[in-house]
Write a protein that holds these residues in place. Structure first.
Motif, PDB file in Angstrom:
ATOM      1  N   VAL A   1      -2.405   6.742   7.276  1.00  0.00           N
ATOM      2  CA  VAL A   1      -2.866   6.389   9.113  1.00  0.00           C
ATOM      3  C   VAL A   1      -3.334   7.663   9.427  1.00  0.00           C
ATOM      4  O   VAL A   1      -4.256   7.627  10.400  1.00  0.00           O
ATOM      5  N   PRO A   2      -2.726   9.042   9.378  1.00  0.00           N
ATOM      6  CA  PRO A   2      -3.320  10.016  10.200  1.00  0.00           C
ATOM      7  C   PRO A   2      -4.612  10.329   9.655  1.00  0.00           C
ATOM      8  O   PRO A   2      -5.356  10.703  10.648  1.00  0.00           O
ATOM      9  N   GLY A   3      -4.896  10.480   8.355  1.00  0.00           N
ATOM     10  CA  GLY A   3      -5.976  10.780   7.931  1.00  0.00           C
ATOM     11  C   GLY A   3      -7.462   9.582   8.458  1.00  0.00           C
ATOM     12  O   GLY A   3      -8.344  10.242   8.769  1.00  0.00           O
TER      13      GLY A   3
ATOM     14  N   LEU B   1       0.856  -1.050   0.006  1.00  0.00           N
ATOM     15  CA  LEU B   1      -0.072   0.130   0.033  1.00  0.00           C
ATOM     16  C   LEU B   1       0.952   1.147  -0.067  1.00  0.00           C
ATOM     17  O   LEU B   1       1.838   1.252   0.883  1.00  0.00           O
ATOM     18  N   VAL B   2       0.734   2.044  -0.980  1.00  0.00           N
ATOM     19  CA  VAL B   2       1.494   3.453  -1.001  1.00  0.00           C
ATOM     20  C   VAL B   2       0.339   4.374  -0.830  1.00  0.00           C
ATOM     21  O   VAL B   2      -0.399   4.625  -1.892  1.00  0.00           O
ATOM     22  N   GLY B   3       0.465   5.173   0.095  1.00  0.00           N
ATOM     23  CA  GLY B   3      -0.512   6.329   0.115  1.00  0.00           C
ATOM     24  C   GLY B   3       0.003   7.442  -0.385  1.00  0.00           C
ATOM     25  O   GLY B   3       1.084   7.584  -0.717  1.00  0.00           O
TER      26      GLY B   3
ATOM     27  N   ALA C   1      -9.225   4.347   1.444  1.00  0.00           N
ATOM     28  CA  ALA C   1      -9.360   5.535   2.314  1.00  0.00           C
ATOM     29  C   ALA C   1      -8.020   5.629   2.699  1.00  0.00           C
ATOM     30  O   ALA C   1      -7.179   6.682   3.037  1.00  0.00           O
ATOM     31  N   LEU C   2      -7.223   4.444   3.290  1.00  0.00           N
ATOM     32  CA  LEU C   2      -5.763   4.541   3.806  1.00  0.00           C
ATOM     33  C   LEU C   2      -4.706   4.913   2.494  1.00  0.00           C
ATOM     34  O   LEU C   2      -3.906   5.694   3.278  1.00  0.00           O
ATOM     35  N   GLU C   3      -5.019   4.413   1.467  1.00  0.00           N
ATOM     36  CA  GLU C   3      -3.935   4.918   0.381  1.00  0.00           C
ATOM     37  C   GLU C   3      -4.173   6.380   0.186  1.00  0.00           C
ATOM     38  O   GLU C   3      -3.345   7.003   0.076  1.00  0.00           O
TER      39      GLU C   3
END
Length: 193
Positions: free
Chosen positions: A138-140, A98-100, A132-134
């Motif tokens: 994590v903060p969002g 996963l790359v956000g 949503a995680l991407e």
């Protein structure tokens, strides 16, 4: 749910302040009530807003802490079991990363294999969470998650996809304190009008 909230408010309103603060903390540990809901109930019931906010946030924090470390242990056990099976069968499956948007890179490693047998509905929810995680990282997800789901649910999903428990707890703590403070201040201001 409405009956639970009414009962909590009557218990808090009828208790001496130290006991009311303790009940507020216990209410904060209930998913869907959370710190912000418990603080709101307590302030309306007449508890000192500072006590209400602190105990509500503390109850919510302790619940999330328990869920995160239990989820982390469960994930480690699942990953270890999958790894043992892979070793025995001598085949290796690479999981996607996963790359956000904020540069977050978390490898799903063996967790991807663990989700093979989930229902289509669960797969769709997991996919929405992954998107949503991407998108927000994590903060969002931690800070915006309480708008949709209890913090304990969001935190356990973050751990399930491989985010480190410490990182989850850091951002969940900020979210719990932030949302509880916002609601406590808002309800106190409205109650004092």
């Amino acid at each position: 749910m409405q009956d639970l909230l009414i009962k909590l408010q009557s218990i808090i309103a009828g208790a001496p302040e130290p006991l009311a603060a303790l009940v507020t903390g216990l209410a904060g540990a209930i998913p869907f009530v959370e710190g912000e809901g418990a603080a709101t109930i307590a302030v309306i019931a007449g508890v000192n807003p500072v006590l209400a906010g602190v105990f509500a946030a503390l109850g919510n924090f302790l619940c999330v802490l328990t869920v995160v470390f239990a989820s982390s242990g469960a994930r480690q056990a699942v990953v270890a079991g999958i790894t043992r099976r892979k070793t025995r069968s001598a085949r290796r499956v690479e999981a996607p990363a996963l790359v956000g948007a904020n540069g977050l890179t978390e490898h799903l490693d063996a967790t991807a294999t663990a989700f093979q047998d989930e229902s289509p509905r669960a797969a769709a929810r997991r996919q929405k969470f992954t998107v949503a995680l991407e998108k927000y990282g994590v903060p969002g997800v931690s800070l915006l998650g309480p708008l949709l789901l209890p913090t304990a649910f969001t935190a356990s999903m973050l751990v399930a996809v491989g985010v480190k428990a410490r990182r989850v707890m850091f951002w969940q703590t900020i979210a719990i304190v932030g949302w509880t403070t916002i609601f406590t201040v808002m309800v106190t201001a409205i109650a004092n009008i």
